[in-house]
Design an enzyme around this catalytic site. Structure first.
Site, PDB file in Angstrom:
ATOM      1  CB  CYS A 159     -35.616   7.741  16.922  1.00 20.62           C
ATOM      2  SG  CYS A 159     -34.824   7.353  18.503  1.00 20.62           S
ATOM      3  CG  LEU A 174     -30.870   2.699  16.889  1.00 18.42           C
ATOM      4  CD1 LEU A 174     -31.055   1.201  16.651  1.00 18.42           C
ATOM      5  CD2 LEU A 174     -30.070   3.316  15.740  1.00 18.42           C
ATOM      6  CG  ASN A 195     -33.969  11.155  13.952  1.00 21.31           C
ATOM      7  OD1 ASN A 195     -33.168  10.372  14.416  1.00 21.31           O
ATOM      8  ND2 ASN A 195     -33.935  11.547  12.678  1.00 21.31           N
ATOM      9  N   GLY A 196     -32.333  11.939  16.977  1.00 23.10           N
ATOM     10  CA  GLY A 196     -30.999  12.524  17.008  1.00 23.10           C
ATOM     11  C   GLY A 196     -30.282  12.309  18.316  1.00 23.10           C
ATOM     12  CD  GLU A 197     -27.840   9.959  20.365  1.00 21.93           C
ATOM     13  OE1 GLU A 197     -27.856  10.468  21.504  1.00 21.93           O
ATOM     14  OE2 GLU A 197     -28.191   8.790  20.139  1.00 21.93           O
ATOM     15  CG  ASP A 236     -30.255  12.483  24.024  1.00 25.10           C
ATOM     16  OD1 ASP A 236     -30.858  11.435  24.290  1.00 25.10           O
ATOM     17  OD2 ASP A 236     -29.923  12.789  22.860  1.00 25.10           O
ATOM     18  CB  ILE A 276     -16.686  -0.774   1.349  1.00 24.90           C
ATOM     19  CG1 ILE A 276     -17.753  -1.215   2.344  1.00 24.90           C
ATOM     20  CG2 ILE A 276     -16.987  -1.353  -0.026  1.00 24.90           C
ATOM     21  CD1 ILE A 276     -17.952  -2.706   2.449  1.00 24.90           C
ATOM     22  N   GLY A 315     -15.890  10.481   9.007  1.00 27.03           N
ATOM     23  CA  GLY A 315     -15.045  11.653   8.758  1.00 27.03           C
ATOM     24  C   GLY A 315     -15.665  12.656   7.815  1.00 27.03           C
TER      25      GLY A 315
END
Length: 629
Positions: free
Chosen positions: A2, A50, A74-76, A99, A288, A361
């Site tokens: 977010c 989001l 904002n985050g997880e 969460d 890409i 990664g």
């Protein structure tokens, strides 16, 4: 994932609601699924969402039952399910499956110490009406951004991106000179600075508390990795993979489509492989490539996609992407000179066509010494350790000055940078090795006004300060620690956050799970670089899972052929740069030096592509920001 904003006013009723809404609207791309606001007597909080976890619930700002504690986040938090069980055992009840509610009630249960229990990526602010305090925090590695400033009247502002703060009319748009010098050398502005005077970033692993009544602020660091090697020098390769697999599995929890970036390198291949092993369906991957064969890794990515049976998509980057220079200024706000920002922006757009969350990664090179500069630095350290600094300066400083810069000569004849590095301390030399524009070229760009305003400041001061934090540690771990504090959050993670959020895409980085970082940084440094090969222990652990042709091929990097673009398709951009009124008007950049470098590059006398790219992005960012000196 977010976007967050906030205002703390010095007086009751001082929060301008229209201004907070305006600030929040500037970062709508970070959360296109909805917005929310809290307006109190002295504090206003904004949020753009989001939706990833608990799509129906979890709206923000979120308040506790008493309405005395409010969160914008904002985050997880990846361990939210285990934390929820722990909180439920203590009597806390939940009305959502998010969460966000777990984070809020973690604060209610454990106060400011809640950050020590969180496993994830986050930047958040909690308004506690009981104590009249705003409690703010940023995750341990700096995956999520946090900007803040205090205005002359005592108003405090924060936001996920610089543009949110600049939406407030009272923020003074003045250029910070030492931050400009940092940028010219490094290609990014390191924490806790921004290019705007008076606007700061909260460093990774820091909390910040501001009292609404007194205006007092207090920041503190709540975490740093232990880089002293474990007493057990033998690495259990199976355990290494198991620990990474656990981090990957935690990041596969989502209520929306999920995929991964796949470059074909060691790190992304490992992450995609572990995702495939823990997913019933084919993993969505994307890459890409380049229309220049010397820079194209798409064949390696396709090979890994075939190996793990992913659903893979590819697009090519080309010089035509140069038009995105103006777009990059809008995405990053501050100048950002990493050449891989363009392909990163493109791959995020490609991923978002199919998924809402992508795993990357990033972090493997920082943890396991995978960069070429790590190997070169250790070779130099062998010599530095045998010759005192005073004697080295006496010998190598003149050699570095006199030795010609031969960009097109064979590698063994390009000794100028090595001589320059040997005349420095270890931390100064490492700063020199990561520089986009080393001293010898950067000083050509300084006007007398710039020199006077810098007053002797040099960016390597930051590297020396960070090295002093771990004085006594081995040389390799020290420079990796510097990477974790500078290059990783300032360049790599900033690049991915802004590029992904510009497309409303959440990117998760399992290799930078803080528990995995703690484990990896305690591995015997002798097993990271073996016989001139970086990431040795990581590659050995992955043998039999990731193909050897991927593990042991030469590292190429996620780059674009800018050296050629700037002599061909983007040459008109350089000609415009020669006449840049934006740079000239600062009075800080010597335009004669700029013109000389352009001519040297175009005529192939010297390769200045990193410096010229830095100046191109600086020119556009200064136009975008409208800063005064």
């Amino acid at each position: 994932m977010c976007g967050i904003t906030g205002i703390m006013a010095p007086e009751i009723g001082g929060v301008d609601q229209s201004t907070l809404r305006k600030m929040t609207a500037t970062i709508a791309h970070r959360g296109p699924d909805g917005d929310g606001f809290y307006f109190g007597q002295k504090v206003g909080l904004g949020h753009r969402r989001l939706s990833i976890i608990d799509i129906e619930g979890g709206q923000q700002p979120m308040a506790c039952e008493s309405r005395q504690v409010i969160l914008t986040y904002n985050g997880e938090v990846y361990n939210f399910q285990s934390l929820r069980r722990e909180l439920e055992a203590e009597g806390y009840q939940f009305s959502t499956h998010s969460d966000t509610e777990v984070l809020l009630k973690s604060y209610l249960a454990w106060g400011k110490d809640c950050v020590n229990r969180l496993r994830g990526m986050f930047a958040f602010a909690i308004w506690d009406n009981r104590s009249q305090e705003l409690f703010m925090a940023r995750d341990r590695l700096g995956i999520k951004p946090f900007y803040y400033t205090e205005l002359s009247d005592g108003t405090f502002l924060f936001g996920s991106e610089l543009k949110a703060l600049l939406a407030h009319d009272a923020v003074r748009r003045k250029l910070r000179i030492d931050a400009l010098e940092d940028y010219l050398m490094l290609g990014y502005v390191p924490d806790p600075k921004s290019l705007v005077e008076g606007v700061h970033t909260l460093p990774p692993a820091y909390t910040l508390v501001r009292n609404a009544n007194t205006g007092n602020m207090q920041s503190s660091c709540y975490w740093a990795p232990d880089i002293i090697p474990s007493a057990n020098s033998v690495v259990d390769e199976g355990e290494l993979v198991e620990r990474l697999e656990e981090a990957v599995k935690l990041r596969m929890i989502a209520d929306v489509p999920l995929g991964a970036f796949l470059s074909g390198g060691v790190d992304s291949s490992a992450v995609v492989g572990l995702m495939s092993r823990n997913n019933d369906d084919a993993v969505e991957t994307c890459a890409i490539g380049s229309d220049d064969d010397d820079f194209d890794e798409s064949g390696y990515a396709q090979s890994i996609a075939d190996h793990f049976g992913t659903h893979h998509r590819l697009r090519l980057a080309s010089a035509n992407d140069g038009f995105l220079l103006d777009r990059m200024a809008q995405v990053y706000d501050e100048p950002f000179a990493d050449l891989s920002a363009l392909p990163t922006y493109r791959v995020c757009g490609l991923a978002r066509e199919k998924v809402k969350v992508a795993l990357s990664g990033d972090g493997g090179d920082e943890l396991f010494a995978g960069y070429r500069r790590h190997r070169f630095h250790m070779l130099e350290e062998n010599l530095r350790g045998h010759i005192p600094l005073g004697l080295r300066r006496l010998i190598f400083k003149p050699l570095g000055t006199l030795y010609p810069k031969m960009d097109r000569a064979p590698q063994f004849l390009r000794a100028k940078s090595t001589f320059e590095a040997l005349a420095r301390t270890s931390a100064e030399a490492y700063c020199h090795s990561v520089s986009k524009t080393p001293d010898r070229d950067r000083y050509r760009l300084h006007t007398d006004r710039m020199k006077k305003k810098l007053a002797g400041y040099h960016p390597h001061d930051l590297f020396t300060k960070i090295a002093d934090e771990v004085k006594g540690a081995d040389e390799l771990s020290t420079i990796q620690y510097i990477d974790l504090k500078t290059y990783l959050p300032g360049d790599i993670l900033t690049k991915v956050d802004r590029a992904s959020m510009a497309h409303s895409l959440e990117v998760r980085v399992p290799i930078l799970d803080h528990k995995f970082v703690e484990y990896a940084m305690r591995i015997n440094p002798a097993s990271r670089i073996v016989e001139g090969e970086g990431k040795h222990v990581f590659k050995k652990a992955l043998e039999g899972f990731v193909p050897n042709e991927t593990l042991y091929r030469s590292k190429q990097g996620f780059m674009v052929p800018a050296v050629n673009w700037l002599r061909d398709e983007l040459l008109p951009e350089l000609r415009d740069l020669e006449k840049s009124e934006t740079l000239a008007d600062t009075g800080l950049i010597d335009m004669n030096g700029v013109k000389e470098m352009i001519e040297e590059h175009v005529t192939e006398v010297r390769d200045h592509h990193t410096t010229l790219w830095s100046l191109l992005t600086l020119d556009r960012s200064l136009r975008h920001l409208g800063l005064s000196v």
